[in-house]
Motif scaffolding. Structure first.
Motif, PDB file in Angstrom:
ATOM      1  N   TYR A  49       5.888  71.087  29.258  1.00  0.00           N
ATOM      2  CA  TYR A  49       6.096  69.644  29.114  1.00  0.00           C
ATOM      3  C   TYR A  49       5.217  68.876  30.099  1.00  0.00           C
ATOM      4  N   PRO A  50       3.898  69.048  30.012  1.00  0.00           N
ATOM      5  CA  PRO A  50       3.014  68.391  30.983  1.00  0.00           C
ATOM      6  C   PRO A  50       3.124  66.872  30.882  1.00  0.00           C
ATOM      7  N   GLY A  51       3.233  66.233  32.037  1.00  0.00           N
ATOM      8  CA  GLY A  51       3.311  64.788  32.071  1.00  0.00           C
ATOM      9  C   GLY A  51       4.691  64.212  31.861  1.00  0.00           C
ATOM     10  N   LYS A 100      20.122  84.342  33.658  1.00  0.00           N
ATOM     11  CA  LYS A 100      19.967  83.250  34.613  1.00  0.00           C
ATOM     12  C   LYS A 100      18.861  83.523  35.632  1.00  0.00           C
ATOM     13  N   MET A 101      18.374  84.773  35.684  1.00  0.00           N
ATOM     14  CA  MET A 101      17.227  85.058  36.548  1.00  0.00           C
ATOM     15  C   MET A 101      16.010  84.234  36.134  1.00  0.00           C
ATOM     16  N   PHE A 102      15.921  83.861  34.870  1.00  0.00           N
ATOM     17  CA  PHE A 102      14.809  83.028  34.415  1.00  0.00           C
ATOM     18  C   PHE A 102      14.948  81.576  34.867  1.00  0.00           C
ATOM     19  N   LEU A 103      16.162  81.162  35.196  1.00  0.00           N
ATOM     20  CA  LEU A 103      16.392  79.788  35.620  1.00  0.00           C
ATOM     21  C   LEU A 103      16.507  79.650  37.130  1.00  0.00           C
ATOM     22  N   SER A 104      16.839  80.736  37.811  1.00  0.00           N
ATOM     23  CA  SER A 104      17.066  80.648  39.256  1.00  0.00           C
ATOM     24  C   SER A 104      15.793  80.850  40.064  1.00  0.00           C
ATOM     25  N   THR A 105      14.691  81.146  39.399  1.00  0.00           N
ATOM     26  CA  THR A 105      13.413  81.295  40.094  1.00  0.00           C
ATOM     27  C   THR A 105      12.666  79.973  40.094  1.00  0.00           C
ATOM     28  N   LYS A 106      11.939  79.707  41.188  1.00  0.00           N
ATOM     29  CA  LYS A 106      11.132  78.475  41.244  1.00  0.00           C
ATOM     30  C   LYS A 106       9.969  78.532  40.258  1.00  0.00           C
ATOM     31  N   ALA A 107       9.689  79.708  39.696  1.00  0.00           N
ATOM     32  CA  ALA A 107       8.687  79.788  38.633  1.00  0.00           C
ATOM     33  C   ALA A 107       9.081  78.926  37.445  1.00  0.00           C
ATOM     34  N   LEU A 108      10.373  78.637  37.323  1.00  0.00           N
ATOM     35  CA  LEU A 108      10.835  77.742  36.263  1.00  0.00           C
ATOM     36  C   LEU A 108      10.124  76.399  36.331  1.00  0.00           C
ATOM     37  N   LEU A 109       9.855  75.910  37.543  1.00  0.00           N
ATOM     38  CA  LEU A 109       9.204  74.609  37.704  1.00  0.00           C
ATOM     39  C   LEU A 109       7.803  74.626  37.098  1.00  0.00           C
ATOM     40  N   ALA A 110       7.080  75.731  37.314  1.00  0.00           N
ATOM     41  CA  ALA A 110       5.745  75.858  36.732  1.00  0.00           C
ATOM     42  C   ALA A 110       5.817  76.015  35.223  1.00  0.00           C
ATOM     43  N   ALA A 111       6.809  76.753  34.741  1.00  0.00           N
ATOM     44  CA  ALA A 111       6.972  76.929  33.297  1.00  0.00           C
ATOM     45  C   ALA A 111       7.293  75.595  32.630  1.00  0.00           C
ATOM     46  N   LEU A 112       8.150  74.796  33.252  1.00  0.00           N
ATOM     47  CA  LEU A 112       8.487  73.487  32.690  1.00  0.00           C
ATOM     48  C   LEU A 112       7.251  72.588  32.608  1.00  0.00           C
ATOM     49  N   TRP A 113       6.455  72.577  33.665  1.00  0.00           N
ATOM     50  CA  TRP A 113       5.261  71.732  33.650  1.00  0.00           C
ATOM     51  C   TRP A 113       4.261  72.231  32.615  1.00  0.00           C
ATOM     52  N   HIS A 114       4.192  73.541  32.428  1.00  0.00           N
ATOM     53  CA  HIS A 114       3.297  74.114  31.415  1.00  0.00           C
ATOM     54  C   HIS A 114       3.725  73.691  30.011  1.00  0.00           C
TER      55      HIS A 114
END
Length: 399
Positions: free
Chosen positions: A279-281, A263-277
């Motif tokens: 699923y852009p748009g 869950k450390m991969f989901l609890s970091t705000k870096a998740l937001l950047a990974a999601l945009w990378h």
């Protein structure tokens, strides 16, 4: 989605405190008392809105799992947790360690697509008010209507599945004793209660009282009983800096952890950047970048491990806001600025709960300012549809 005025119950305080919400009142330095629980209004959803938001929430959860696998590759660095924690989280993800729940924070005004603000997937709180208090409020105030709230039943069912999958029967539930509002304790107590209803033998424990048996390589409680399975309401990135975090790293399966290290991969705000990378748009995502604002001209800077709005920085036209706090050394994620929907001066955030990846309910918080922080207030929700047939365990309070 509408904000509807309502008359508070005359005995609302006694009722909510009896249901576990003992932390509603915050006394400010000047003596002013701020209330977290508010029932002078509620948020009304249509059933099509709920069905759409449920689908969005479940899609975001599936996308987040894919983003976790991407972050596990190290493509975005060590996420401010360091190589050892990265290794543990990666091993836990590969081992498919079981998880339980999470809460997406969404911006939604009833007209356009909901936008993901963040995912609280490791230590989300707000269960007492979302699962219990607003359900009882519904029975007292608008019992003929439905509510977007199947949190309680879903947690009990999920704990039952975890018990069957692990073959274990005893669960320890840990919280941090230093937290003095009672919020962590009551959220942990509620999760203990739902696990108990699912058939677990449960034991509460202060996180500081967890011991390590060097001979058996097992975690133990104050009675020297081995800890087989444990829920801890304490962030993994902090746990990894504690002595027992080293034992988890060296012996990752000495106990079954809820939530698991991945869950450390989901609890970091870096998740937001990974999601945009990945699923852009995507219509439910906001552009987000790690470490720099990239092409963004209006943005919100979020510390990777920040909580309760601490250290948030907003840079937008006519807005330069910096929130105080103790986060930021771990790194930053920059997300496109998207103002919270404004309902007559009340800025709302939907806390969309997922259990086992299924959307199960919502808790609505609102604030006066641009950031949802410690001084936000919680309002109940109602669906503009008839109430379903009652179930015996719905909204059951802590015993």
């Amino acid at each position: 989605m509408e904000r509807i005025r309502s008359t508070p119950r005359p005995d609302w305080r006694e009722k909510t405190e009896a249901q576990g919400l003992i932390y509603s009142t915050t006394v400010m330095d000047d003596g002013t008392a701020l209330e977290y629980w508010h029932e002078d209004a509620y948020y009304l959803f249509t059933m099509p809105e709920v069905e759409t938001l449920e689908a969005v929430t479940e899609d975001l959860h599936r996308m987040s799992l894919e983003a976790a696998r991407f972050l596990a590759t190290g493509a975005m660095g060590d996420l401010g947790i360091g190589p050892a924690a990265m290794e543990l989280a990666r091993y836990s993800l590969q081992s498919q360690d079981p998880a339980l729940y999470g809460r997406f924070d969404l911006a939604y005004d009833g007209t356009g697509p909901a936008k993901l603000l963040e995912y609280n997937a490791d230590t989300p709180t707000g269960l007492v008010e979302a699962a219990i208090c607003q359900w009882y409020w519904l029975q007292d105030v608008v019992p003929a209507n439905d509510q977007w709230n199947g949190i309680h039943e879903s947690l009990v069912a999920a704990w039952g599945r975890r018990r069957a999958e692990t073959g274990l029967s005893r669960l320890h539930v840990a919280h941090v004793g230093e937290e003095d509002t009672g919020e962590d304790w009551m959220n942990a107590a509620y999760l203990l209660d739902t696990a108990q209803q699912a058939g677990w033998e449960t034991q509460g424990i202060n996180l500081a009282d967890i011991g390590w048996d060097r001979d058996t390589h097992r975690f133990v409680d104050l009675d020297e009983r081995p800890i087989e399975a444990i829920f801890k309401l304490y962030p993994w990135e902090l746990a990894m800096a504690d002595p027992f975090g080293m034992h988890v790293q060296d012996h990752p399966h000495a106990a079954v952890w809820f939530e698991p290290p991945w869950k450390m991969f989901l609890s970091t705000k870096a998740l937001l950047a990974a999601l945009w990378h990945l699923y852009p748009g995507h219509e439910n995502l906001l552009p987000a970048y790690l470490g720099q604002a990239g092409p963004l001209t209006e943005w919100v800077a979020k510390p990777l491990h920040g909580r309760e709005g601490e250290n948030i920085v907003i840079h937008a036209e006519g807005i330069d806001l910096v929130q105080p706090g103790h986060y930021g050394a771990e790194g930053w994620c920059y997300q496109a600025f998207h103002p919270l929907p404004d309902f007559g001066g009340n800025r709302a955030v939907l806390g969309a709960w997922v259990v086992d990846g299924e959307s199960v309910g919502v808790g609505v918080r609102e604030s006066d300012g641009l950031v949802t922080d410690y001084f936000a207030r919680f309002l109940p929700n109602v669906i503009d549809a008839p109430a379903p047939a009652p179930t015996p365990t719905a909204g059951q309070a802590i015993r």
